[in-house]
Design a protein around this motif. Structure first.
Motif, PDB file in Angstrom:
ATOM      1  N   MET A 157      -9.715  -0.847   6.793  1.00 26.98           N
ATOM      2  CA  MET A 157      -8.650  -2.539   6.832  1.00 26.98           C
ATOM      3  C   MET A 157      -9.702  -3.027   7.840  1.00 26.98           C
ATOM      4  SD  MET A 157      -4.749  -3.225   7.670  1.00 26.98           S
ATOM      5  CE  MET A 157      -4.191  -4.139   7.512  1.00 26.98           C
ATOM      6  N   LYS A 158     -10.122  -3.961   7.154  1.00 24.91           N
ATOM      7  CA  LYS A 158     -10.644  -5.473   7.805  1.00 24.91           C
ATOM      8  C   LYS A 158      -9.531  -6.116   8.312  1.00 24.91           C
ATOM      9  CE  LYS A 158     -13.278  -9.376   8.346  1.00 24.91           C
ATOM     10  NZ  LYS A 158     -13.975 -10.612   7.334  1.00 24.91           N
ATOM     11  N   ASN A 159      -8.900  -6.047   9.558  1.00 24.64           N
ATOM     12  CA  ASN A 159      -8.872  -7.403  10.587  1.00 24.64           C
ATOM     13  C   ASN A 159      -8.035  -8.031  10.193  1.00 24.64           C
ATOM     14  OD1 ASN A 159      -6.039  -7.548  12.324  1.00 24.64           O
ATOM     15  ND2 ASN A 159      -6.811  -6.577  14.189  1.00 24.64           N
ATOM     16  N   GLN A 160      -7.351  -8.888   9.169  1.00 27.29           N
ATOM     17  CA  GLN A 160      -7.424 -10.702   8.837  1.00 27.29           C
ATOM     18  C   GLN A 160      -6.368 -11.013   9.521  1.00 27.29           C
ATOM     19  OE1 GLN A 160      -8.971 -12.329   6.651  1.00 27.29           O
ATOM     20  NE2 GLN A 160     -10.325 -10.274   5.489  1.00 27.29           N
ATOM     21  N   ALA A 161      -5.650 -10.151  10.350  1.00 31.17           N
ATOM     22  CA  ALA A 161      -3.966 -11.234  10.852  1.00 31.17           C
ATOM     23  C   ALA A 161      -5.043 -10.903  12.443  1.00 31.17           C
ATOM     24  CB  ALA A 161      -2.987  -9.863  10.973  1.00 31.17           C
ATOM     25  N   LYS A 162      -5.937 -10.452  13.010  1.00 30.93           N
ATOM     26  CA  LYS A 162      -6.335 -10.573  14.213  1.00 30.93           C
ATOM     27  C   LYS A 162      -5.773  -9.994  15.312  1.00 30.93           C
ATOM     28  CE  LYS A 162      -8.699 -14.467  12.172  1.00 30.93           C
ATOM     29  NZ  LYS A 162      -8.046 -14.383  10.873  1.00 30.93           N
ATOM     30  N   SER A 163      -5.280  -9.032  15.662  1.00 31.82           N
ATOM     31  CA  SER A 163      -4.578  -8.674  16.686  1.00 31.82           C
ATOM     32  C   SER A 163      -5.120  -7.381  17.391  1.00 31.82           C
ATOM     33  CB  SER A 163      -3.391  -7.352  15.706  1.00 31.82           C
ATOM     34  OG  SER A 163      -3.215  -6.868  16.619  1.00 31.82           O
ATOM     35  N   GLU A 164      -5.075  -7.704  18.049  1.00 27.30           N
ATOM     36  CA  GLU A 164      -5.944  -6.779  19.467  1.00 27.30           C
ATOM     37  C   GLU A 164      -5.392  -5.734  19.785  1.00 27.30           C
ATOM     38  OE1 GLU A 164      -7.725  -7.527  22.591  1.00 27.30           O
ATOM     39  OE2 GLU A 164      -7.770 -10.649  22.332  1.00 27.30           O
ATOM     40  N   LYS A 165      -4.085  -5.143  18.743  1.00 29.03           N
ATOM     41  CA  LYS A 165      -3.744  -3.444  18.709  1.00 29.03           C
ATOM     42  C   LYS A 165      -4.146  -3.742  17.323  1.00 29.03           C
ATOM     43  CE  LYS A 165      -0.704  -4.189  22.065  1.00 29.03           C
ATOM     44  NZ  LYS A 165      -1.219  -3.357  23.065  1.00 29.03           N
ATOM     45  N   ASP A 166      -3.953  -1.568  17.151  1.00 24.02           N
ATOM     46  CA  ASP A 166      -4.827  -1.822  16.057  1.00 24.02           C
ATOM     47  C   ASP A 166      -3.052  -1.574  14.726  1.00 24.02           C
ATOM     48  OD1 ASP A 166      -6.231   0.365  17.313  1.00 24.02           O
ATOM     49  OD2 ASP A 166      -4.679   1.385  17.925  1.00 24.02           O
ATOM     50  N   ASP A 167      -3.725  -2.220  13.619  1.00 21.93           N
ATOM     51  CA  ASP A 167      -3.590  -1.818  11.967  1.00 21.93           C
ATOM     52  C   ASP A 167      -3.771  -1.304  11.649  1.00 21.93           C
ATOM     53  OD1 ASP A 167      -4.079  -5.548  12.631  1.00 21.93           O
ATOM     54  OD2 ASP A 167      -2.188  -4.304  13.234  1.00 21.93           O
ATOM     55  N   LYS A 168      -3.306  -0.221  10.798  1.00 22.66           N
ATOM     56  CA  LYS A 168      -3.676   0.828  10.199  1.00 22.66           C
ATOM     57  C   LYS A 168      -2.396   0.716   8.812  1.00 22.66           C
ATOM     58  CE  LYS A 168      -0.307   3.792  12.314  1.00 22.66           C
ATOM     59  NZ  LYS A 168       0.156   5.063  12.887  1.00 22.66           N
ATOM     60  N   GLU A 169      -2.832   1.907   7.630  1.00 22.70           N
ATOM     61  CA  GLU A 169      -2.234   2.302   6.460  1.00 22.70           C
ATOM     62  C   GLU A 169      -1.860   0.501   5.593  1.00 22.70           C
ATOM     63  OE1 GLU A 169       1.178   4.093   8.399  1.00 22.70           O
ATOM     64  OE2 GLU A 169       0.001   5.787   8.250  1.00 22.70           O
ATOM     65  N   PRO A 170      -2.741  -0.246   5.075  1.00 15.21           N
ATOM     66  CA  PRO A 170      -2.837  -1.359   4.441  1.00 15.21           C
ATOM     67  C   PRO A 170      -2.609  -0.353   2.946  1.00 15.21           C
ATOM     68  CG  PRO A 170      -4.419  -0.525   4.229  1.00 15.21           C
ATOM     69  CD  PRO A 170      -4.220   0.684   5.745  1.00 15.21           C
ATOM     70  N   ASN A 171      -1.265  -1.643   2.536  1.00 14.10           N
ATOM     71  CA  ASN A 171      -1.256  -1.345   0.954  1.00 14.10           C
ATOM     72  C   ASN A 171      -0.523  -2.313   0.607  1.00 14.10           C
ATOM     73  OD1 ASN A 171       0.450  -0.964  -1.031  1.00 14.10           O
ATOM     74  ND2 ASN A 171       1.602   1.187   0.055  1.00 14.10           N
ATOM     75  N   TRP A 172      -1.798  -2.868  -0.517  1.00 15.46           N
ATOM     76  CA  TRP A 172      -1.844  -3.540  -1.630  1.00 15.46           C
ATOM     77  C   TRP A 172      -0.552  -4.364  -2.663  1.00 15.46           C
ATOM     78  CZ3 TRP A 172      -5.656  -7.681  -1.912  1.00 15.46           C
ATOM     79  CH2 TRP A 172      -6.584  -7.585  -0.881  1.00 15.46           C
ATOM     80  N   SER A 173       0.089  -5.072  -2.472  1.00 18.26           N
ATOM     81  CA  SER A 173       1.481  -5.155  -3.408  1.00 18.26           C
ATOM     82  C   SER A 173       0.797  -5.362  -5.050  1.00 18.26           C
ATOM     83  CB  SER A 173       1.965  -6.968  -3.385  1.00 18.26           C
ATOM     84  OG  SER A 173       0.879  -7.722  -3.597  1.00 18.26           O
ATOM     85  N   PRO A 174       2.105  -5.274  -5.596  1.00 13.94           N
ATOM     86  CA  PRO A 174       2.108  -4.778  -7.134  1.00 13.94           C
ATOM     87  C   PRO A 174       0.652  -6.311  -7.625  1.00 13.94           C
ATOM     88  CG  PRO A 174       3.155  -4.170  -6.812  1.00 13.94           C
ATOM     89  CD  PRO A 174       2.825  -4.715  -5.765  1.00 13.94           C
ATOM     90  N   ASP A 175       1.191  -7.228  -7.558  1.00 17.65           N
ATOM     91  CA  ASP A 175       0.717  -8.897  -8.126  1.00 17.65           C
ATOM     92  C   ASP A 175      -0.502  -9.179  -7.122  1.00 17.65           C
ATOM     93  OD1 ASP A 175       1.834  -9.776  -4.763  1.00 17.65           O
ATOM     94  OD2 ASP A 175       2.826 -10.526  -5.641  1.00 17.65           O
ATOM     95  N   SER A 176      -1.370  -7.992  -5.821  1.00 16.08           N
ATOM     96  CA  SER A 176      -2.273  -8.207  -5.284  1.00 16.08           C
ATOM     97  C   SER A 176      -2.688  -9.458  -4.488  1.00 16.08           C
ATOM     98  CB  SER A 176      -3.317  -8.389  -5.637  1.00 16.08           C
ATOM     99  OG  SER A 176      -3.972  -7.071  -6.940  1.00 16.08           O
TER     100      SER A 176
END
Length: 71
Positions: A1-20
Protein backbone atom coordinates in the motif's frame (compact mmCIF):
# COMPACT_ATOMS: atom_id res chain seq x y z
CA UNK A 1 0.00 0.00 0.00
CA UNK A 2 1.47 3.36 -0.99
CA UNK A 3 1.14 5.64 2.01
CA UNK A 4 -1.30 8.18 0.52
CA UNK A 5 -2.23 9.52 3.96
CA UNK A 6 1.36 10.65 4.60
CA UNK A 7 1.55 9.16 8.08
CA UNK A 8 4.83 8.50 9.86
CA UNK A 9 3.26 5.45 11.51
CA UNK A 10 2.44 2.10 9.92
CA UNK A 11 -0.56 1.72 7.61
CA UNK A 12 -1.53 -1.78 6.51
CA UNK A 13 -4.34 -4.02 5.26
CA UNK A 14 -5.95 -1.66 2.72
CA UNK A 15 -9.38 -2.58 1.41
CA UNK A 16 -11.05 -0.68 -1.46
CA UNK A 17 -14.72 0.25 -1.20
CA UNK A 18 -17.08 -1.38 -3.72
CA UNK A 19 -17.45 1.95 -5.57
CA UNK A 20 -13.62 2.39 -5.62
CA UNK A 21 -13.85 5.87 -4.02
CA UNK A 22 -12.56 5.04 -0.52
CA UNK A 23 -10.08 2.80 1.24
CA UNK A 24 -10.28 1.45 4.78
CA UNK A 25 -7.04 0.43 6.43
CA UNK A 26 -5.43 -0.42 9.75
CA UNK A 27 -2.96 2.02 11.29
CA UNK A 28 -1.21 2.83 14.55
CA UNK A 29 -0.89 6.52 13.67
CA UNK A 30 -2.51 7.99 16.81
CA UNK A 31 -0.77 5.81 19.37
CA UNK A 32 0.75 2.38 19.68
CA UNK A 33 -2.64 0.72 19.20
CA UNK A 34 -4.04 -0.47 15.86
CA UNK A 35 -7.28 1.18 14.73
CA UNK A 36 -9.38 1.36 11.55
CA UNK A 37 -9.29 4.44 9.32
CA UNK A 38 -11.01 5.44 6.09
CA UNK A 39 -9.81 7.86 3.42
CA UNK A 40 -10.44 8.89 -0.16
CA UNK A 41 -8.24 7.13 -2.70
CA UNK A 42 -6.20 10.34 -3.11
CA UNK A 43 -5.27 10.31 0.60
CA UNK A 44 -7.62 13.15 1.57
CA UNK A 45 -10.35 13.11 4.24
CA UNK A 46 -8.78 10.59 6.62
CA UNK A 47 -11.35 9.53 9.23
CA UNK A 48 -10.45 7.62 12.42
CA UNK A 49 -13.26 5.02 12.67
CA UNK A 50 -12.34 2.97 15.75
CA UNK A 51 -10.79 4.14 19.00
CA UNK A 52 -10.46 1.54 21.74
CA UNK A 53 -7.80 -0.49 23.53
CA UNK A 54 -8.32 -3.59 21.41
CA UNK A 55 -6.37 -4.24 18.23
CA UNK A 56 -8.76 -3.45 15.37
CA UNK A 57 -7.78 -4.78 11.97
CA UNK A 58 -8.83 -6.54 8.75
CA UNK A 59 -11.67 -4.17 7.88
CA UNK A 60 -13.95 -5.29 5.04
CA UNK A 61 -16.81 -3.56 3.27
CA UNK A 62 -20.33 -4.92 2.89
CA UNK A 63 -21.27 -5.61 -0.74
CA UNK A 64 -23.34 -2.40 -0.91
CA UNK A 65 -20.50 -0.34 0.62
CA UNK A 66 -22.66 0.99 3.45
CA UNK A 67 -21.16 -1.00 6.33
CA UNK A 68 -17.79 -2.20 7.57
CA UNK A 69 -16.80 -5.20 9.63
CA UNK A 70 -13.47 -5.79 11.32
CA UNK A 71 -11.77 -8.21 13.66
Amino acid sequence: MKNQAKSEKDDKEPNWSPDSKSIVFTSNRNRENWDIYKMNIDGQNVVHLTNDLAKDDRASWSLDGLSLIHI
